[in-house]
Design a protein around this motif. Structure first.
Motif, short mmCIF file in Angstrom:
data_model
loop_
_atom_site.label_atom_id
_atom_site.label_comp_id
_atom_site.label_asym_id
_atom_site.label_seq_id
_atom_site.Cartn_x
_atom_site.Cartn_y
_atom_site.Cartn_z
N LEU A 264 150.68 40.63 10.99
CA LEU A 264 150.71 42.03 10.57
C LEU A 264 151.75 42.71 11.43
N ARG A 265 152.66 43.49 10.79
CA ARG A 265 153.79 44.05 11.53
C ARG A 265 154.00 45.52 11.21
N LYS A 266 154.55 46.22 12.19
CA LYS A 266 155.14 47.54 11.99
C LYS A 266 156.62 47.40 12.28
N VAL A 267 157.46 47.84 11.33
CA VAL A 267 158.89 47.52 11.37
C VAL A 267 159.71 48.80 11.34
N ASP B 201 143.93 55.80 7.13
CA ASP B 201 144.20 55.27 8.48
C ASP B 201 143.58 53.90 8.72
N ARG B 202 143.26 53.20 7.66
CA ARG B 202 142.75 51.83 7.79
C ARG B 202 143.71 50.88 7.07
N ILE B 203 144.06 49.79 7.77
CA ILE B 203 144.94 48.77 7.21
C ILE B 203 144.07 47.65 6.67
N PHE B 204 144.29 47.30 5.40
CA PHE B 204 143.57 46.20 4.77
C PHE B 204 144.54 45.05 4.53
N GLN B 205 144.18 43.85 4.97
CA GLN B 205 145.06 42.69 4.84
C GLN B 205 144.26 41.53 4.25
N LEU B 206 144.85 40.89 3.26
CA LEU B 206 144.21 39.76 2.60
C LEU B 206 144.60 38.44 3.26
N THR B 207 143.77 37.42 3.06
CA THR B 207 144.17 36.04 3.27
C THR B 207 144.13 35.34 1.93
N TRP B 208 144.82 34.20 1.86
CA TRP B 208 145.02 33.54 0.57
C TRP B 208 143.74 32.88 0.06
N ARG B 209 143.33 31.80 0.71
CA ARG B 209 142.21 31.00 0.21
C ARG B 209 140.99 31.01 1.12
N ASN B 210 141.04 31.81 2.16
CA ASN B 210 139.89 31.86 3.08
C ASN B 210 138.77 32.74 2.56
N ILE C 89 138.53 35.88 2.65
CA ILE C 89 138.22 36.96 3.58
C ILE C 89 139.44 37.85 3.76
N GLY C 90 139.17 39.15 3.92
CA GLY C 90 140.21 40.10 4.26
C GLY C 90 139.83 40.80 5.55
N PHE C 91 140.85 41.37 6.23
CA PHE C 91 140.62 42.01 7.52
C PHE C 91 140.96 43.50 7.42
N ILE C 92 140.26 44.28 8.24
CA ILE C 92 140.48 45.72 8.32
C ILE C 92 140.87 46.06 9.75
N TYR C 93 141.96 46.85 9.90
CA TYR C 93 142.46 47.22 11.22
C TYR C 93 142.62 48.74 11.28
N ASP C 94 142.64 49.27 12.50
CA ASP C 94 143.09 50.64 12.66
C ASP C 94 144.61 50.62 12.80
N LEU C 95 145.23 51.77 12.96
CA LEU C 95 146.69 51.84 12.97
C LEU C 95 147.30 51.24 14.24
N SER D 84 135.87 43.32 8.39
CA SER D 84 136.34 42.29 7.47
C SER D 84 135.57 42.43 6.17
N PHE D 85 136.02 41.74 5.14
CA PHE D 85 135.33 41.76 3.85
C PHE D 85 135.57 40.45 3.14
N ASN D 86 134.68 40.11 2.22
CA ASN D 86 134.77 38.85 1.49
C ASN D 86 135.12 39.10 0.02
N TYR D 87 135.68 38.08 -0.61
CA TYR D 87 135.93 38.14 -2.04
C TYR D 87 134.73 37.52 -2.76
N VAL D 88 134.20 38.24 -3.71
CA VAL D 88 133.02 37.76 -4.43
C VAL D 88 133.40 37.33 -5.85
N LYS D 89 134.09 38.21 -6.55
CA LYS D 89 134.42 37.93 -7.95
C LYS D 89 135.85 37.42 -8.12
#
Length: 337
Positions: free
Chosen positions: A147-150, A177-186, A188-194, A201-206
């Motif tokens: 995850l990057r700030k550029v 002010d929340r960053i949501f980032q996915l992973t491919w096949r895990n 699971i996604g992650f939630i970060y502050d700025l 974190s969160f999971n994919y169900v459907k």
């Protein structure tokens, strides 16, 4: 109603599936080869065993209709037809699915490069988004995900969080002010502050996998590598519903990076023959425009790891695009051919 061309299900182009009944079957005739909103369809019941049909009720997506009906305001992609049949005091229920396509051919657009910026050629770009005036990027591959700030002006990485080797990062979006980032096949996604502190974190169900993310200021939208774009609850990240991305002729799969701009979803598609962005109606999934970026990859350094166009970001009406392991990020203007 006129039924100038009759196509009886099952039709391969619709990937139809139906419940099986030994006494009856459904056939559907259409006023056109490819069904779209505005078309007339006729639902026909055939008795396989010669049984008399006393009465029947017809449904499209659980809404009762007549056996001859004009399709209106359906979401594109998979829809369902169902019939309840009454014969000799016995109720029979049959159902099958059918695809609905856009009733409008997409506009073809092209582009003009306004300005070129440096971009890290080691960045396997999966997600790109401005928040405020800052550019954020998610990069993929196991062992290289981050995850990057550029800094837009020079491509310098201002802040970076490297993910553990097991995670192949995908798209990102930022909301409240929340960053949501996915992973491919895990799954699971992650939630970060700025400040890139992981706060959840969160999971994919459907949805099948994690590919692209964007938001409209209220909801989050997620692609999963199929033709589906899911609408997520921003608090629970639960998949509420989805659209199928369709043109007037085909279902568009491998929907990848997403960006919400002026009420439309802009999307890259993975491993297609051409570098394009498709512009999608988020209400029904119709591809309204295709932006042809032929030639843009000729402007980047061609190395073995240089890959497809992927990365769309918008800042104050300015559109930016890049690709996987591209050494440049482009500000572009798009317009109708």
């Amino acid at each position: 109603m006129k039924y100038t061309v009759v196509f009886l299900f099952p039709l391969l182009i619709f990937n139809c599936q139906s419940s099986i009944d030994k006494d009856f079957k459904i056939k559907i005739s259409s006023s056109d080869k490819i069904i779209s909103n505005g078309d007339n369809i006729k639902i026909i019941i055939e008795s396989k065993s010669g049984q008399v049909i006393d009465s029947a009720a017809y449904y499209i997506n659980e809404k009762e209709v007549s056996s001859e009906t004009t399709l209106k305001d359906l979401k594109l992609g998979v829809n369902s037809a169902k019939v309840k049949i009454y014969s000799n005091g016995i109720e029979h229920s049959l159902a099958r699915t059918f695809d609905v396509y856009s009733n409008k051919k997409p506009d073809i657009m092209t582009y003009e490069i306004i300005r070129e910026y440096n971009h890290d050629q080691n960045a396997y770009t999966q997600g790109l988004e401005f928040y405020g005036n800052s550019l954020y990027e998610s990069t993929g591959l196991n062992g290289k995900s981050s995850l990057r700030k550029v800094d837009l002006n020079n491509g310098v990485i201002l802040k970076v969080l490297n993910l553990e080797y097991e995670y192949f990062a995908e798209g990102l979006t930022i909301l409240n002010d929340r960053i949501f980032q996915l992973t491919w096949r895990n799954k699971i996604g992650f939630i970060y502050d700025l400040d890139f502190n992981k706060i959840g974190s969160f999971n994919y169900v459907k949805s099948v996998e994690g590919w692209g993310l964007t938001n409209d200021g209220k909801y989050i939208y997620k692609s999963d590598g199929t033709s589906k774009i899911w609408r997520l609850d921003p608090d629970t990240l639960e998949e509420i519903d989805f659209i199928d991305v369709m043109t007037d002729k085909s279902r568009i799969r491998n929907i990848n990076e997403l960006e919400f701009i002026d009420g439309k979803i802009y999307a890259n598609t993975y491993q297609q023959n051409r570098d394009v962005i498709i512009i999608i109606n988020p209400q029904n999934g119709a591809v309204e425009s295709v932006v042809d970026f032929t030639g843009i990859r000729n402007r980047v350094q061609n190395l073995p790891e240089t890959d497809v166009m992927n990365g769309i970001a918008e800042l104050n009406g300015r559109l930016f695009v890049t690709g996987k392991n591209w050494d440049k990020l482009f500000e572009v203007k798009i317009y109708n051919k």
